[in-house]
Design an enzyme around this catalytic site. Structure first.
Site, mmCIF file in Angstrom:
data_model
loop_
_atom_site.group_PDB
_atom_site.id
_atom_site.type_symbol
_atom_site.label_atom_id
_atom_site.label_comp_id
_atom_site.label_asym_id
_atom_site.label_seq_id
_atom_site.Cartn_x
_atom_site.Cartn_y
_atom_site.Cartn_z
ATOM 1 N N ASP A 49 5.072 -37.045 8.836
ATOM 2 C CA ASP A 49 3.764 -36.368 8.866
ATOM 3 C C ASP A 49 2.868 -36.875 9.982
ATOM 4 O OD1 ASP A 49 4.296 -34.911 6.563
ATOM 5 O OD2 ASP A 49 3.576 -36.506 5.259
HETATM 6 C C1 GLC Z 1 5.029 -39.336 2.714
HETATM 7 C C2 GLC Z 1 5.103 -37.853 2.437
HETATM 8 C C3 GLC Z 1 6.411 -37.283 2.919
HETATM 9 C C4 GLC Z 1 6.643 -37.658 4.354
HETATM 10 C C5 GLC Z 1 6.557 -39.159 4.558
HETATM 11 C C6 GLC Z 1 6.682 -39.568 6.010
HETATM 12 O O1 GLC Z 1 5.951 -40.011 1.907
HETATM 13 O O2 GLC Z 1 4.973 -37.584 1.060
HETATM 14 O O3 GLC Z 1 6.413 -35.888 2.785
HETATM 15 O O4 GLC Z 1 7.914 -37.180 4.725
HETATM 16 O O5 GLC Z 1 5.327 -39.617 4.071
HETATM 17 O O6 GLC Z 1 5.572 -39.207 6.772
#
Ligand code: GLC
Length: 788
Positions: free
Chosen positions: A471
């Site tokens: 993200d």
């Molecule tokens: C958090 C989010 C997930 C994402 C991860 C890496 O765990 O819930 O969707 O892939 O962060 O950013």
């Protein structure tokens, strides 16, 4: 000091220290009503969903931490001395104290000045409420007059309003005491508009007095530590209209020497149903009924977790996998990344990618729930094949930002669902798209893959849009429009998921619809190897401007973990490239407590990366040990047939082990569930962990262990047995239910190998391959395997 331990017989985790670094919590939930409870009685409750139906309050950044909660105050009416059962919130040192988290319940016991108390908290299987069974015993040689005050602080039902507008909206809140019901009722003026209705907090024994106004309970500038009503012993029973509401009903007990009294506290919602409170309270005012229901919850959990059991030479792995790991799988499946001690429950609901992944962990427990969930997810897809990033199933505005990866994950949940159940009919279920038109689930899957393969940028790879699995890589496509920026990880995933789709098409005889897909996938694989192979590892992304992220020339963020493990996992890399890139991972990214997400960390604030750069080096996505991503490296190592390294990676992040190694205080979070990340070696707090419970780490470590290390993998035609274990393991056993039949799988490793099935028998008869054909539902089967 190890102050937390597994009690495998009772299926509980025992905590012998009240002031752990971070709250060590339990989720107590029937999937509808949910109560989070910490070892000191901290925590909060909500009904069905934590954004609009919050019942009790939690201040995420309170000082001291973990307040308020579901507390129990005791006051000695002769001496005026007061204390609390859970240590918090009064924080007077008890003579004895222990917390035990169990399956669907938690118990806190303590002794203070010859009075022993215990609170057992649970949520019944069906009703929208929680019950606390309280027991108080006088160990003194004289009669003791004790006032007991259970306490909660009520929340605005809309939890987001708590942050945005509390000073104004507190005037919406009312509380009244009903002598007839022996309960406090808390509600919003406009509660009849809401499904939740009123909240009730009642007792099974006569309430002597109540306080419902927070100001009056705590006193001027008071806190939960020293509430005025507890200090003075004088409650104020006025109703509250338009102010901060608490529930503090009191009971006055005369306890003879040696005497014990038990009663229940009942907290729940009436859903605007007349008579509902009375009905629930009549049932749970009977302490024996409450105890029976608590036992029923425990038994239900035991049966849910009975579908998969392992016995391997490593007790830490057995401890974790048979009970708490599987318990966590259900909790993450139910609550996504919604509400925890690290997620406020207000910003995102059900994550599209998260829930598709979480589904894999529920397949052996309750596949019918996964079926419903997949169809729910499909409804949150657009006609063009992409999906919401997250949504609120009970209503509320979905997160409509477009990500490169969300939509394609539905292929993996569906594929694995069908492998587990054989239920191909799900593909023909007709589901609406967001726009209103409809299509079969299969059509949804096809469009999601087509979207990834046709909406492309640099080198013809899938566009990244806002971000991908990571993200925090949200500036690769600077304008979010994704003019050209692409994600190598999405491309690798599209290759794997596209191949799953081809399998599904073959099994359901729908190949015609995807006849062009095989060639497109092979072309994608070629591009990945021609363009994104950087000599010793695969690159990570290409920005709108064409800058390579995760390549030798990239400076910071030169190598990323995910595109190495996914190259192997997705079968993009050949053996040579696979070994090489995973060796680079080992050399450049591995640390004592797990594998870093990338190296070197970002410290110079490059603007084309994303919010990763806002974290200090070693935290979360900026070179933290992101446990979720470690799991795919475990899988990749098994696929490379390197059982020792796979096990090393697996054990590096195994909570009870890593917590002991780092030290419980330094590790901080619960040693009985997986967490999102452990602080990486580039940070002074290397080893400090955070974001326990709701994380994709749970499901993927389970998949890595059960399907790739132990190697028992469902497929349409049966269970494949293909382990990859350390050579020095003499063997292991897996008991698994599969499509209604039981399989006792005993694997022996007399030749001290990592993998390779030399001989396999089913009920004494030798099989010609390592696929155990599906056996009749209800049958019990013995599978004996010799590796060599
Ligand atoms: C958090 C989010 C997930 C994402 C991860 C890496 O765990 O819930 O969707 O892939 O962060 O950013």
């Amino acid at each position: 000091m190890e102050y937390g331990l597994f009690d495998n017989k009772a299926k509980e985790f025992i905590i012998n220290k009240y002031d752990t670094e971070r709250p060590w919590i339990n989720y107590i939930s029937n999937g509808s009503y949910c109560s989070l409870i910490s070892q000191t009685g901290g925590g909060y409750s909500f009904w069905r969903e934590p954004k609009f139906n919050r019942i009790t309050k939690h201040r995420y950044d309170n000082i001291p931490q973990d307040r308020p909660g579901k507390y129990l105050y005791f006051r000695d009416m002769e001496s005026g001395e007061y204390w609390s059962n859970g240590w918090q919130p009064v924080m007077k040192e008890p003579e004895a104290w222990q917390a035990r988290h169990g399956l669907g319940y938690s118990v806190i016991t303590s002794t203070y000045n010859k009075i022993s108390t215990s609170a057992s908290y649970f949520v019944p299987g069906q009703e929208d409420m929680e019950v606390w069974i309280i027991k108080i015993t006088n160990n003194d040689s004289k009669t003791r007059k004790i006032k007991v005050t259970p306490y909660v602080e009520f929340s605005l039902f809309n939890a987001l309003d708590e942050y945005l507008s509390y000073p104004n909206l507190r005037f919406f809140c009312d509380a009244e005491y009903s002598k007839d019901l022996n309960a406090i009722l808390y509600f919003m003026h406009h509660h009849s508009w809401m499904n939740l209705g009123k909240v009730f907090m009642g007792l099974s024994i006569p309430i002597s007095n109540v306080t419902m106004d927070r100001r009056l309970f705590l006193g001027k500038y008071g806190s939960e530590t020293n509430p005025e009503v507890i200090i003075t012993g004088k409650a104020d029973s006025k109703p509250v209209y338009g102010s901060d509401c608490v529930g503090a009903p009191e009971v006055d007990l005369d306890l003879k020497p040696g005497q014990s009294i038990e009663f229940t506290v009942m907290l729940g919602v009436d859903n605007n149903k007349p008579g509902r409170v009375k009905e629930l309270m009549t049932k749970y005012s009977n302490v024996d009924t409450a105890k029976k229901e608590m036992q029923a919850v425990k038994s239900k959990w035991e049966s849910l977790l009975g579908n998969f059991h392992i016995n391997c030479p490593d007790q830490d792995i057995n401890d974790m996998s048979n009970i708490w790991h599987q318990y966590q799988l259900k909790v993450t499946f139910d609550w996504s990344r919604w509400a925890s001690y690290y997620h406020t429950g207000t910003s995102s609901g059900i994550g599209f990618r998260d829930t598709n992944q979480d589904s894999l962990g529920m397949l052996h427990i309750a596949p019918e729930l996964v079926r419903d969930k997949i169809l729910l997810l499909a409804k949150n897809m657009y006609e063009d094949g992409h999906s919401y990033h997250s949504f609120f199933p009970e209503g509320g505005v979905a997160d409509d930002r477009k990500y490169g990866d969300d939509h394609i994950w539905i292929n993996t949940s569906t594929y694995h669902y069908i492998c587990e159940t054989g239920d191909l009919s799900i593909l023909d279920e007709v589901v609406p798209f967001i726009e209103g038109s409809t299509g079969t689930l299969f059509e949804h899957l096809v469009r999601s893959i087509e979207y990834a393969l046709t909406v492309t940028g640099h080198h013809g790879l899938p566009k990244m849009f806002f971000a991908d699995w990571n993200d925090c890589l949200n500036n690769i496509c600077l304008k979010e429009k994704g003019e050209k920026g692409v994600s190598v990880m999405v491309a690798q995933q599209a290759y794997q998921f596209g191949n799953y789709l081809l399998q599904l098409a073959k099994w359901s005889k729908k190949e015609e619809r995807v006849k062009e897909l095989p060639a497109k996938l092979e072309n994608l694989k070629k591009v990945l190897n021609d363009v994104t192979w950087d000599g010793e590892w695969y690159t990570r992304a290409y920005t709108d401007e064409g800058r390579v992220i995760g390549g030798k020339e990239s400076g910071e963020g030169q190598i990323f973990l995910n595109t190495q493990s996914w190259a192997v996992f997705a079968n993009v890399a050949d053996k040579e490239k696979g070994e090489k890139c995973m060796d680079s991972v080992y050399t450049l990214l591995n640390s004592e407590y797990g594998i870093k997400l990338l190296h070197p960390p970002f410290t110079s604030f490059p603007m084309d990366i994303g919010s990763t750069i806002h974290y200090p080096a070693g935290i979360k996505e900026n070179a933290g040990i992101f446990c979720h991503a470690n799991t795919w490296a475990i899988i990749a190592e098994t696929l490379l047939n390197r059982g020792e390294r796979a096990m090393q990676y697996y054990k590096q992040i195994l909570p009870p082990l890593v917590a002991k190694k780092i030290g419980y205080d330094r590790y901080r979070v619960e040693p009985y569930v997986y967490c999102q990340f452990i602080t990486g070696p580039d940070h002074q707090n290397h080893g400090a962990a955070s974001h326990s419970w709701l994380t994709g780490t749970a499901v993927w470590t389970f998949v890595a262990l059960s399907q790739y290390i132990l190697g028992v993998k469902p497929t349409l035609d049966g269970l494949i047995v293909n382990p990859c274990i350390p050579k020095d393991w003499p063997g292991f056993e897996v008991n698994r239910k599969f499509r209604g039949a039981e399989y006792e799988i005993k694997v022996k490793n007399p030749n001290k190998v990592n993998s390779g099935v030399k001989k396999i028998t089913l009920n004494g008869k030798e099989l010609s391959s390592n696929v155990i054909p599906v056996q009749p539902a209800g049958s019990k089967n013995l599978v004996e395997v010799e590796l060599g």
